[in-house]
Scaffold this active site. Structure first.
Site, PDB file in Angstrom:
ATOM      1  N   LEU A 221      41.926  37.733  40.237  1.00 55.75           N
ATOM      2  CA  LEU A 221      42.321  36.575  39.431  1.00 55.75           C
ATOM      3  C   LEU A 221      41.390  36.402  38.230  1.00 55.75           C
ATOM      4  O   LEU A 221      41.773  35.772  37.250  1.00 55.75           O
ATOM      5  CB  LEU A 221      42.327  35.307  40.290  1.00 55.75           C
ATOM      6  CG  LEU A 221      43.464  35.258  41.324  1.00 55.75           C
ATOM      7  CD1 LEU A 221      43.275  34.099  42.277  1.00 55.75           C
ATOM      8  CD2 LEU A 221      44.816  35.164  40.619  1.00 55.75           C
TER       9      LEU A 221
ATOM     10  N   GLN B 141      34.217  32.430  41.418  1.00 57.71           N
ATOM     11  CA  GLN B 141      35.295  32.516  40.423  1.00 57.71           C
ATOM     12  C   GLN B 141      35.679  31.153  39.856  1.00 57.71           C
ATOM     13  O   GLN B 141      36.304  31.079  38.801  1.00 57.71           O
ATOM     14  CB  GLN B 141      36.536  33.170  41.043  1.00 57.71           C
ATOM     15  CG  GLN B 141      36.326  34.638  41.394  1.00 57.71           C
ATOM     16  CD  GLN B 141      37.548  35.200  42.079  1.00 57.71           C
ATOM     17  OE1 GLN B 141      37.693  35.094  43.290  1.00 57.71           O
ATOM     18  NE2 GLN B 141      38.458  35.790  41.309  1.00 57.71           N
TER      19      GLN B 141
ATOM     20  N   GLU C 119      35.855  39.956  47.881  1.00 52.14           N
ATOM     21  CA  GLU C 119      35.391  38.568  47.684  1.00 52.14           C
ATOM     22  C   GLU C 119      33.891  38.432  47.938  1.00 52.14           C
ATOM     23  O   GLU C 119      33.212  37.666  47.251  1.00 52.14           O
ATOM     24  CB  GLU C 119      36.182  37.605  48.584  1.00 52.14           C
ATOM     25  CG  GLU C 119      37.702  37.623  48.399  1.00 52.14           C
ATOM     26  CD  GLU C 119      38.169  37.496  46.967  1.00 52.14           C
ATOM     27  OE1 GLU C 119      37.445  36.905  46.151  1.00 52.14           O
ATOM     28  OE2 GLU C 119      39.266  38.005  46.651  1.00 52.14           O
TER      29      GLU C 119
HETATM   30  C1  QAP Z   1      41.510  40.502  45.570  1.00 51.83           C
HETATM   31  O1  QAP Z   1      43.006  39.396  44.130  1.00 51.83           O
HETATM   32  C2  QAP Z   1      42.270  41.728  45.971  1.00 51.83           C
HETATM   33  O2  QAP Z   1      45.928  40.435  37.698  1.00 51.83           O
HETATM   34  C3  QAP Z   1      42.362  39.269  45.369  1.00 51.83           C
HETATM   35  O3  QAP Z   1      47.804  38.747  36.800  1.00 51.83           O
HETATM   36  C4  QAP Z   1      43.376  42.175  45.255  1.00 51.83           C
HETATM   37  O4  QAP Z   1      44.432  37.728  44.535  1.00 51.83           O
HETATM   38  C5  QAP Z   1      41.850  42.470  47.019  1.00 51.83           C
HETATM   39  C6  QAP Z   1      46.263  38.316  40.653  1.00 51.83           C
HETATM   40  C7  QAP Z   1      44.067  43.322  45.635  1.00 51.83           C
HETATM   41  C8  QAP Z   1      42.540  43.612  47.413  1.00 51.83           C
HETATM   42  C9  QAP Z   1      43.644  44.038  46.728  1.00 51.83           C
HETATM   43  C10 QAP Z   1      45.835  39.310  39.808  1.00 51.83           C
HETATM   44  C11 QAP Z   1      47.235  37.453  40.194  1.00 51.83           C
HETATM   45  C12 QAP Z   1      45.709  38.142  42.004  1.00 51.83           C
HETATM   46  C13 QAP Z   1      46.356  39.454  38.527  1.00 51.83           C
HETATM   47  C14 QAP Z   1      44.060  38.593  43.794  1.00 51.83           C
HETATM   48  C15 QAP Z   1      47.327  38.573  38.075  1.00 51.83           C
HETATM   49  C16 QAP Z   1      47.762  37.565  38.906  1.00 51.83           C
HETATM   50  C17 QAP Z   1      44.646  38.844  42.471  1.00 51.83           C
HETATM   51 CO    CO Z   2      38.407  39.007  42.499  1.00 47.80          CO
END
Ligand code: QAP
Ligand code: CO
Length: 180
Positions: A92, A51, A134
């Site tokens: 993200l 990423q 991830e």
């Molecule tokens: C992966 O994702 C994840 O849309 C990590 O506007 C997420 O940290 C695995 C984020 C949920 C399992 C469940 C996303 C921040 C963060 C957005 C994240 C945003 C601001 C995502």
């Molecule tokens: Co992701």
């Protein structure tokens, strides 16, 4: 320590397969520091090197409320997947969009830590989902690949529009001033 830029879907670099880390040295530890800093600043609960446009098999995660449970997995390998669970996921690299994805409920993983030593761990719930999400990044896969192409294309178009606005806006403002 430094904040790194996060690539956004549909950037083709998010589709690259990351290479295993051959030696966990100071440069890798420095990269891991940057990844934690970038993830916490976002704020996010997980980040893969892919990423931030680094094609190395490294992920960081911390699903705690108070940043008290940092995990760094280098060259992660899933040894066991058990059960099924549906969870709303975000990313993200896909800011502002959340969709339900089905994954394994519990996993056992082997990886190298930032000290270069191998370890195994088990995870369930949010941490298990996050690690699977991830590891997908390291294989060029995104959570939007699990939803319908209709939904995925809608998200792509919206993010393409945002990307087209965000990047050139500075030069659009700066250019007329410079040409006066
Ligand atoms: C992966 O994702 C994840 O849309 C990590 O506007 C997420 O940290 C695995 C984020 C949920 C399992 C469940 C996303 C921040 C963060 C957005 C994240 C945003 C601001 C995502
Ligand atoms: Co992701």
């Amino acid at each position: 320590m430094a904040l790194r830029d996060i690539l956004h879907f549909p950037d083709p670099r998010l589709r690259l397969r990351a290479e295993p880390v051959s030696e966990v040295d100071e440069s890798v530890r420095s990269l891991v520091d940057d990844m934690f800093e970038t993830m916490y600043a976002a704020p996010g609960i997980g980040l893969a090197a892919t990423q931030i446009n680094v094609q190395k098999r490294i992920l960081v995660a911390d699903v705690s409320e108070d940043r008290s449970a940092p995990y760094c997995l280098i060259n992660p390998e899933i040894l066991r997947l058990e059960g099924e669970e549906e969870m709303d996921e975000g990313c993200l690299s896909v800011p502002g969009f959340y969709e339900t994805v089905r994954r394994a409920e519990r996993i056992r993983v082997r990886a190298l830590g930032p000290d270069g030593n191998p370890f195994e761990m088990e995870a369930d719930g949010l941490l298990a989902v996050c690690i699977q999400h991830e590891i997908d990044h390291l294989d060029g896969k995104l959570f939007v690949d699990y939803i319908s192409s209709l939904k995925r294309n809608r998200i792509r178009k919206k993010l393409e529009k945002q990307g087209a606005q965000a990047a050139p806006s500075r030069s659009r403002v700066a250019a007329p001033a410079a040409s006066l």
